[in-house]
Design an enzyme around this catalytic site. Structure first.
Site, PDB file in Angstrom:
ATOM      1  N   ASP A   1       8.236  -0.528  -9.845  1.00 54.59           N
ATOM      2  CA  ASP A   1       7.381   0.574 -10.324  1.00 54.59           C
ATOM      3  C   ASP A   1       8.081   1.923 -10.244  1.00 54.59           C
ATOM      4  O   ASP A   1       8.153   2.660 -11.222  1.00 54.59           O
ATOM      5  CB  ASP A   1       6.089   0.664  -9.494  1.00 54.59           C
ATOM      6  CG  ASP A   1       5.102  -0.433  -9.854  1.00 54.59           C
ATOM      7  OD1 ASP A   1       5.150  -0.925 -10.998  1.00 54.59           O
ATOM      8  OD2 ASP A   1       4.286  -0.790  -8.985  1.00 54.59           O
TER       9      ASP A   1
ATOM     10  N   ARG B   1       0.636   6.591   4.936  1.00 59.52           N
ATOM     11  CA  ARG B   1       0.514   7.403   3.716  1.00 59.52           C
ATOM     12  C   ARG B   1       0.387   8.904   3.941  1.00 59.52           C
ATOM     13  O   ARG B   1       1.056   9.681   3.259  1.00 59.52           O
ATOM     14  CB  ARG B   1      -0.656   6.907   2.854  1.00 59.52           C
ATOM     15  CG  ARG B   1      -0.436   5.515   2.276  1.00 59.52           C
ATOM     16  CD  ARG B   1       0.807   5.454   1.424  1.00 59.52           C
ATOM     17  NE  ARG B   1       0.918   4.210   0.693  1.00 59.52           N
ATOM     18  CZ  ARG B   1       1.906   3.331   0.813  1.00 59.52           C
ATOM     19  NH1 ARG B   1       2.902   3.581   1.645  1.00 59.52           N
ATOM     20  NH2 ARG B   1       1.930   2.236   0.106  1.00 59.52           N
TER      21      ARG B   1
ATOM     22  N   ASP C   1      -4.336   3.716  -1.555  1.00 59.92           N
ATOM     23  CA  ASP C   1      -3.183   4.576  -1.295  1.00 59.92           C
ATOM     24  C   ASP C   1      -3.194   5.846  -2.136  1.00 59.92           C
ATOM     25  O   ASP C   1      -2.786   6.906  -1.673  1.00 59.92           O
ATOM     26  CB  ASP C   1      -1.887   3.786  -1.520  1.00 59.92           C
ATOM     27  CG  ASP C   1      -1.689   2.733  -0.443  1.00 59.92           C
ATOM     28  OD1 ASP C   1      -2.151   2.969   0.690  1.00 59.92           O
ATOM     29  OD2 ASP C   1      -1.088   1.690  -0.732  1.00 59.92           O
TER      30      ASP C   1
ATOM     31  N   SER D   1       2.931  -7.900  -3.977  1.00 55.23           N
ATOM     32  CA  SER D   1       2.970  -6.458  -3.776  1.00 55.23           C
ATOM     33  C   SER D   1       2.995  -6.216  -2.270  1.00 55.23           C
ATOM     34  O   SER D   1       2.044  -6.514  -1.564  1.00 55.23           O
ATOM     35  CB  SER D   1       1.735  -5.814  -4.413  1.00 55.23           C
ATOM     36  OG  SER D   1       1.561  -4.523  -3.899  1.00 55.23           O
TER      37      SER D   1
HETATM   38  N1  ARG Z   1      -5.312  -2.925   2.081  1.00 55.94           N
HETATM   39  C1  ARG Z   1      -4.423  -2.118   2.886  1.00 55.94           C
HETATM   40  C2  ARG Z   1      -4.818  -0.675   2.830  1.00 55.94           C
HETATM   41  O1  ARG Z   1      -5.569  -0.284   1.997  1.00 55.94           O
HETATM   42  C3  ARG Z   1      -2.969  -2.333   2.495  1.00 55.94           C
HETATM   43  C4  ARG Z   1      -2.554  -1.693   1.228  1.00 55.94           C
HETATM   44  C5  ARG Z   1      -1.154  -2.004   0.902  1.00 55.94           C
HETATM   45  N2  ARG Z   1      -0.628  -1.112  -0.098  1.00 55.94           N
HETATM   46  C6  ARG Z   1       0.179  -1.498  -1.062  1.00 55.94           C
HETATM   47  N3  ARG Z   1       0.551  -0.558  -1.892  1.00 55.94           N
HETATM   48  N4  ARG Z   1       0.560  -2.722  -1.253  1.00 55.94           N
HETATM   49  O2  ARG Z   1      -4.374   0.110   3.627  1.00 55.94           O
END
Ligand code: ARG
Length: 440
Positions: free
Chosen positions: A48, A129, A158, A210
């Site tokens: 990406d 994040r 995110d 992912s």
């Molecule tokens: N579900 C988790 C969260 O919202 C993990 C997210 C993982 N992020 C990713 N871009 N694969 O914090």
């Protein structure tokens, strides 16, 4: 050389969606085409953000500065990532080692709050994040960028955490999130990458999971994980040994805490990053911390994640045990509800919300006496508390024992206590019985 199908896809669906115009603007911080001159791109080196690096230069005619943050992603080669950004035309590429800051200012408060969302997710991504976005803001200012770009989709948490942080800390900066905006599926991205000579990690034959990871855990989403009745395939576990293949000998690991913060492992004083690395290593070997989790995202969707959280499982387990031991029943009852509120704020992208700091102040106070050592036995996927010691334990073996009576605790006094303790409940029960189902 493009395969015929790939060429077909590439020709048919190359992203032509133009950058947003003023009338299409959906939020004040979303950049329109004419506002973008130099972009700070949060660059992981994956498909990406690699496609984005080129796409932003072409579609916006903008300069790109790439920023990669080291939060302790296992096995990452940051020199390779940096060179990739430069090869893709970035005018500069920076890598910041933020492991210490992450451990100290994000993971530590989470440990004090037993930070867990929805019964099993220790928040590693949610904690990472806001730090990533904060460092992006600082880098954008250093490099004279007007816009920050990230690779989040429009369906996840995110984007909320990153956009929310940037909009809070740097209202003057704009944001673009091409994945949210372009119409490229994975096939199109691969076609775009091929066409522009962008190398694809691990080849394009199989859709990868992912992945997001840092020193506090790792998540996988996508592919069969989206089929709720599909039990985990072993290839998803790149970190933790599946419990069936873990050693037949158990290992007891002793975690020492000072005021709630992990300070030693098996008696050896360690800096937090090093301590977490060691806990990760032990947990991985013994199959600790595999979580198959259904989760309520902020945007309303449910999602299934496969988590590998060896260090968090060991440390949080030990911390919660020590806290229970040194706190009173009232402190323990109360803190659980604040822990939950803290985790929800962090999960929901509100790291900068003042309530979080208010709760942190309570957490520091509640952890003042959380000093001592907890032994955790790791064996084929389980991490079970087996020993506890603390100078602050609100526990007296002489009082707790079954054998003796007398001393400060008089068993003879218990019936009187029980009579008064249950008084209102008994009165209410009797009243209901005498009235049948018709309250007077
Ligand atoms: N579900 C988790 C969260 O919202 C993990 C997210 C993982 N992020 C990713 N871009 N694969 O914090």
């Amino acid at each position: 050389m493009l395969s015929p199908t790939t060429r077909l896809i590439a020709n048919a669906t190359l992203p032509t969606l133009p950058p947003m115009t003023e009338s299409e603007r959906t939020a004040s911080y979303v950049a329109t085409a004419d506002e973008v001159g130099r972009v700070l791109l949060l660059f992981s080196g994956g498909l990406d953000t690699s496609v984005m690096c080129k796409w932003i230069q072409d579609e916006y005619e903008a300069e790109v500065v790439a920023l990669t943050i080291n939060l302790g992603q296992p096995g990452e080669d940051y020199d390779v990532v940096k060179q990739k950004a430069l090869d893709l035309g970035a005018i500069a590429a920076e890598v910041i080692d933020a492991r210490e800051e992450f451990a100290r200012d994000f993971v530590t408060p989470s440990i004090l709050a037993n930070g867990t969302y929805g019964l099993g997710y220790p928040l590693f991504t949610a904690l990472g994040r806001p730090l990533i976005a904060k460092l992006a803001v600082e880098a954008a200012r250093r490099h004279g960028c007007d816009t920050i770009a990230h690779g989040c989709t429009g369906k996840g948490n995110d984007q909320v955490r990153i956009d929310g942080t940037v909009a809070t800390l740097a209202p003057e900066l704009k944001i673009i999130a091409p994945v949210r905006q372009w119409q490229m599926g994975r096939e199109e991205e691969i076609a775009y990458a091929r066409e522009h000579g962008i190398p694809i990690k691990g080849g394009a034959e199989q859709t990868p999971y992912s992945i997001d990871d840092n020193l506090w855990g790792r998540s996988s989403e996508g592919r069969w994980i989206e089929d709720l009745d599909h039990a985990p395939d072993d290839d998803v576990f790149q970190l933790v040994t599946p419990p069936e293949r873990a050693p037949d000998e158990a290992q007891v690991v002793e975690i020492g805490f000072e005021a709630g913060v992990p300070a030693s492992l098996d008696g050896e004083k360690l800096e937090l990053v090093e301590l977490l690395d060691r806990a990760t290593e032990i947990g991985c070997r013994h199959g600790i911390g595999i979580v198959d989790h259904i989760e309520d995202r902020i945007v309303g969707l449910k999602v299934r994640d496969i988590y590998e959280v060896p260090a968090a499982t060991i440390i949080l387990n030990a911390h919660a045990e020590l806290e229970r031991l040194v706190s009173t029943i009232h402190q323990n009852q109360f803190k659980a509800s604040l822990d939950r509120q803290w985790a929800y704020l962090v999960y929901a992208g509100l790291w900068w919300e003042p309530l979080r700091e208010n709760i942190d102040a309570y957490m520091l106070s509640a952890n003042e006496r959380v000093t001592g050592t907890i032994g955790i036995k790791c064996f084929k996927g389980t991490a079970r508390v087996v020993t506890r010691s603390s100078p602050n334990a609100v526990y007296d073996a002489a009082l707790a024992t079954f054998d003796t009576s007398g001393g400060l605790f008089s068993q003879n006094a218990s019936p009187g206590f029980i009579e008064l303790w249950t008084l209102q409940s008994r009165m209410a029960h009797r009243l209901r019985q005498s009235q049948g189902d018709k309250p007077g």
